[in-house]
Design a protein around this motif. Structure first.
Motif, mmCIF file in Angstrom:
data_model
loop_
_atom_site.group_PDB
_atom_site.id
_atom_site.type_symbol
_atom_site.label_atom_id
_atom_site.label_comp_id
_atom_site.label_asym_id
_atom_site.label_seq_id
_atom_site.Cartn_x
_atom_site.Cartn_y
_atom_site.Cartn_z
ATOM 1 N N ASP A 1 51.259 42.763 39.467
ATOM 2 C CA ASP A 1 50.699 43.943 40.133
ATOM 3 C C ASP A 1 49.675 44.601 39.212
ATOM 4 O O ASP A 1 49.887 45.694 38.696
ATOM 5 C CB ASP A 1 51.831 44.924 40.473
ATOM 6 N N PRO A 2 48.541 43.941 38.978
ATOM 7 C CA PRO A 2 47.584 44.421 37.979
ATOM 8 C C PRO A 2 46.956 45.763 38.305
ATOM 9 O O PRO A 2 46.530 46.484 37.396
ATOM 10 C CB PRO A 2 46.530 43.315 37.945
ATOM 11 N N ASP A 3 46.888 46.126 39.581
ATOM 12 C CA ASP A 3 46.273 47.395 39.960
ATOM 13 C C ASP A 3 47.291 48.515 40.142
ATOM 14 O O ASP A 3 46.923 49.621 40.565
ATOM 15 C CB ASP A 3 45.465 47.210 41.245
ATOM 16 N N LEU A 4 48.581 48.228 39.860
ATOM 17 C CA LEU A 4 49.651 49.223 39.941
ATOM 18 C C LEU A 4 49.708 49.895 41.312
ATOM 19 O O LEU A 4 49.937 51.098 41.429
ATOM 20 C CB LEU A 4 49.499 50.296 38.845
ATOM 21 N N ASN A 5 49.500 49.108 42.361
ATOM 22 C CA ASN A 5 49.520 49.695 43.703
ATOM 23 C C ASN A 5 50.494 48.995 44.648
ATOM 24 O O ASN A 5 50.503 49.262 45.850
ATOM 25 C CB ASN A 5 48.111 49.682 44.308
ATOM 26 N N GLY A 6 51.276 48.071 44.092
ATOM 27 C CA GLY A 6 52.259 47.379 44.900
ATOM 28 C C GLY A 6 51.694 46.334 45.846
ATOM 29 O O GLY A 6 52.407 45.830 46.706
ATOM 30 N N LYS A 7 50.419 45.971 45.658
ATOM 31 C CA LYS A 7 49.779 45.023 46.575
ATOM 32 C C LYS A 7 49.580 43.633 45.974
ATOM 33 O O LYS A 7 48.897 42.795 46.549
ATOM 34 C CB LYS A 7 48.433 45.586 47.035
ATOM 35 N N GLY A 8 50.205 43.390 44.833
ATOM 36 C CA GLY A 8 50.087 42.078 44.225
ATOM 37 C C GLY A 8 48.735 41.840 43.588
ATOM 38 O O GLY A 8 48.065 42.770 43.140
ATOM 39 N N GLY A 9 48.342 40.571 43.529
ATOM 40 C CA GLY A 9 47.095 40.187 42.874
ATOM 41 C C GLY A 9 47.368 39.356 41.637
ATOM 42 O O GLY A 9 46.829 39.631 40.559
ATOM 43 N N ILE A 10 48.207 38.324 41.768
ATOM 44 C CA ILE A 10 48.659 37.557 40.616
ATOM 45 C C ILE A 10 47.510 36.856 39.896
ATOM 46 O O ILE A 10 47.472 36.830 38.660
ATOM 47 C CB ILE A 10 49.755 36.557 41.036
ATOM 48 N N GLU A 11 46.558 36.298 40.636
ATOM 49 C CA GLU A 11 45.447 35.627 39.959
ATOM 50 C C GLU A 11 44.697 36.605 39.058
ATOM 51 O O GLU A 11 44.378 36.291 37.901
ATOM 52 C CB GLU A 11 44.486 35.007 40.971
ATOM 53 N N LYS A 12 44.423 37.788 39.556
ATOM 54 C CA LYS A 12 43.759 38.807 38.733
ATOM 55 C C LYS A 12 44.619 39.162 37.531
ATOM 56 O O LYS A 12 44.120 39.287 36.404
ATOM 57 C CB LYS A 12 43.483 40.060 39.574
ATOM 58 N N GLY A 13 45.917 39.306 37.758
ATOM 59 C CA GLY A 13 46.822 39.646 36.668
ATOM 60 C C GLY A 13 46.858 38.583 35.588
ATOM 61 O O GLY A 13 46.885 38.893 34.380
ATOM 62 N N LEU A 14 46.835 37.321 35.978
ATOM 63 C CA LEU A 14 46.830 36.229 35.008
ATOM 64 C C LEU A 14 45.543 36.230 34.180
ATOM 65 O O LEU A 14 45.567 36.032 32.959
ATOM 66 C CB LEU A 14 46.992 34.891 35.724
ATOM 67 N N ARG A 15 44.434 36.464 34.843
ATOM 68 C CA ARG A 15 43.157 36.489 34.123
ATOM 69 C C ARG A 15 43.091 37.686 33.174
ATOM 70 O O ARG A 15 42.615 37.558 32.032
ATOM 71 C CB ARG A 15 42.000 36.528 35.115
ATOM 72 N N MET A 16 43.561 38.839 33.612
ATOM 73 C CA MET A 16 43.581 40.016 32.741
ATOM 74 C C MET A 16 44.476 39.778 31.526
ATOM 75 O O MET A 16 44.137 40.154 30.393
ATOM 76 C CB MET A 16 44.066 41.237 33.535
ATOM 77 N N SER A 17 45.608 39.144 31.764
ATOM 78 C CA SER A 17 46.544 38.872 30.674
ATOM 79 C C SER A 17 45.929 37.928 29.652
ATOM 80 O O SER A 17 46.005 38.159 28.433
ATOM 81 C CB SER A 17 47.839 38.276 31.235
ATOM 82 N N ARG A 18 45.310 36.859 30.128
ATOM 83 C CA ARG A 18 44.665 35.926 29.204
ATOM 84 C C ARG A 18 43.544 36.600 28.408
ATOM 85 O O ARG A 18 43.416 36.387 27.193
ATOM 86 C CB ARG A 18 44.089 34.724 29.959
ATOM 87 N N ASN A 19 42.756 37.419 29.066
ATOM 88 C CA ASN A 19 41.646 38.071 28.374
ATOM 89 C C ASN A 19 42.139 39.003 27.274
ATOM 90 O O ASN A 19 41.531 39.085 26.196
ATOM 91 C CB ASN A 19 40.772 38.831 29.370
ATOM 92 N N LEU A 20 43.236 39.709 27.524
ATOM 93 C CA LEU A 20 43.769 40.582 26.482
ATOM 94 C C LEU A 20 44.338 39.755 25.330
ATOM 95 O O LEU A 20 44.113 40.072 24.156
ATOM 96 C CB LEU A 20 44.839 41.513 27.042
ATOM 97 N N LEU A 21 45.056 38.692 25.637
ATOM 98 C CA LEU A 21 45.589 37.831 24.584
ATOM 99 C C LEU A 21 44.462 37.254 23.727
ATOM 100 O O LEU A 21 44.576 37.165 22.491
ATOM 101 C CB LEU A 21 46.418 36.700 25.199
ATOM 102 N N LEU A 22 43.358 36.870 24.362
ATOM 103 C CA LEU A 22 42.211 36.359 23.619
ATOM 104 C C LEU A 22 41.634 37.430 22.699
ATOM 105 O O LEU A 22 41.310 37.159 21.527
ATOM 106 C CB LEU A 22 41.140 35.874 24.594
ATOM 107 N N ALA A 23 41.516 38.646 23.210
ATOM 108 C CA ALA A 23 40.936 39.738 22.417
ATOM 109 C C ALA A 23 41.812 40.057 21.208
ATOM 110 O O ALA A 23 41.304 40.282 20.100
ATOM 111 C CB ALA A 23 40.768 40.974 23.296
#
Length: 354
Positions: free
Chosen positions: A111-133
């Motif tokens: 739930d990357p947007d914290l709105n209860g609407k899901g969005g797993i692909e976005k969440g995975l990409r955000m997670s990878r980008n933070l880990l890279l940083a």
């Protein structure tokens, strides 16, 4: 048709996800990032083997709910990590998945947007980008895997894995832990049973079979594991209260010996060990470090939940950064003095144990 009444009855929608390889290619790691991840894994292994005498400290937010704040936290943590690196190996908590006892925010992945609407692909990409940083800063990272599929998407960027109290008894998660490529800490269950925690580690150190997805195609597959020799127990307290004290540590070491499990342990200063009061965490950490200084070298490290500010997390509260930094430096002094001085000397220096 009757068939329509038998399948996906309560499913409101389905979104297909790219294969793990596709997302990894879109958010690639270079050799400098791979070196940080690999070096972190090897250093943690050496600590768990007893070859590296430093203390492992897994510290950071209970969960990452804001990638920018997670990046900011890493910027504060990195210079402190360098200063204490001869006594403490700091690994930043970057937890993107949260198993829930009832309901609650499931984490950035889901739930990357914290709105209860899901969005797993976005969440995975955000997670990878933070880990890279974070890796580009030179900091190794830790993640909890609440799902058995997600490690294929970002596990290549993680140096230390955790299996939580609500999933460590799961056959699938024990199988996953058995096959993970990094050291993995399995927490004792919320009931607090030490025997079940030992059973979980024994299972994770053995060959297992579990259902996962392939890296290249993202298709279901049967995974046969070798067993993870760096699986170990994380004591986090339970329904009956904390279990970081010396008597519990000795008990779990005895149970491990009976089960033929020879591995050092990590102690979580949060959760039931602190009664979810983040300000109690430093006292618990000092107690654990005292046990180590007094000769219990089966203790490999500690976990601490910490945020930039109090009350920032979307899940459990964490120790504010200034108090976290003070705690890290105090632990460093304790370890430094323990090498050159008796306990009387470091008490005289103002390092008072709780």
């Amino acid at each position: 048709m009757l068939e329509d009444k038998l399948r996906d009855v309560n499913i409101a929608g389905i979104r297909k996800l790219p294969a793990p390889k596709k997302i990894a290619e879109d958010t690639p790691a270079d050799d400098s990032v791979r070196e940080v991840v690999f070096r972190g894994r090897e250093q943690i292994k050496r600590i768990l083997d007893g070859q590296d005498k430093r203390i492992l400290m897994v510290v950071g937010p209970c969960s990452i709910h804001d990638a920018e704040k997670g990046h900011e936290y890493a910027q504060y943590l990195q210079p402190v990590s360098e200063e204490v690196s001869d006594r403490i190996l700091i690994v930043m908590r970057t937890y993107f998945e949260k198993p829930r006892t009832t309901i609650g925010w499931p984490g950035m992945v889901y739930d990357p947007d914290l709105n209860g609407k899901g969005g797993i692909e976005k969440g995975l990409r955000m997670s990878r980008n933070l880990l890279l940083a974070v890796a580009r800063m030179g900091l190794p990272t830790a993640a909890e895997f609440a799902g058995v599929l997600t490690p294929q998407y970002y596990g290549d960027l993680v140096s230390y894995a955790a299996i939580g109290a609500r999933t460590s008894s799961s056959r699938d998660h024990r199988g996953l832990a058995s096959g993970l490529s990094m050291p993995v800490g399995l927490k004792n269950g919320t009931c607090g049973s030490l025997k079940k925690a030992v059973d979980a580690v024994a299972a994770a150190r053995s060959p297992q079979i579990f259902l996962g997805i392939t890296y290249e195609e993202g298709t279901p597959a049967e995974f046969l594991t070798r067993g993870n020799p760096y699986s170990h127990i994380v004591l986090r307290g339970g329904d009956n209260g904390p279990n970081y004290q010396e008597a519990y540590v000795q008990k779990v070491l005895e149970l491990q010996k009976e089960a033929g499990v020879d591995m050092r342990i990590v102690i979580d200063a949060s959760h039931a060990n602190s009664g979810k009061d983040p300000m109690k965490q430093p006292g618990i950490v000092y107690n654990v470090i005292r046990q180590r200084i007094n000769g219990n070298h089966r203790i490999a490290g500690v976990m601490v939940e910490s945020n930039l500010t109090a009350g920032e997390s979307k899940t459990d509260p964490g120790l504010p950064w200034e108090e976290t930094k003070e705690m890290i430096y105090r632990v460093y002094k304790m370890l430094h003095w323990s090498i050159a001085s008796s306990s009387m000397k470091w008490r005289a220096a103002g390092i008072i144990m709780q």
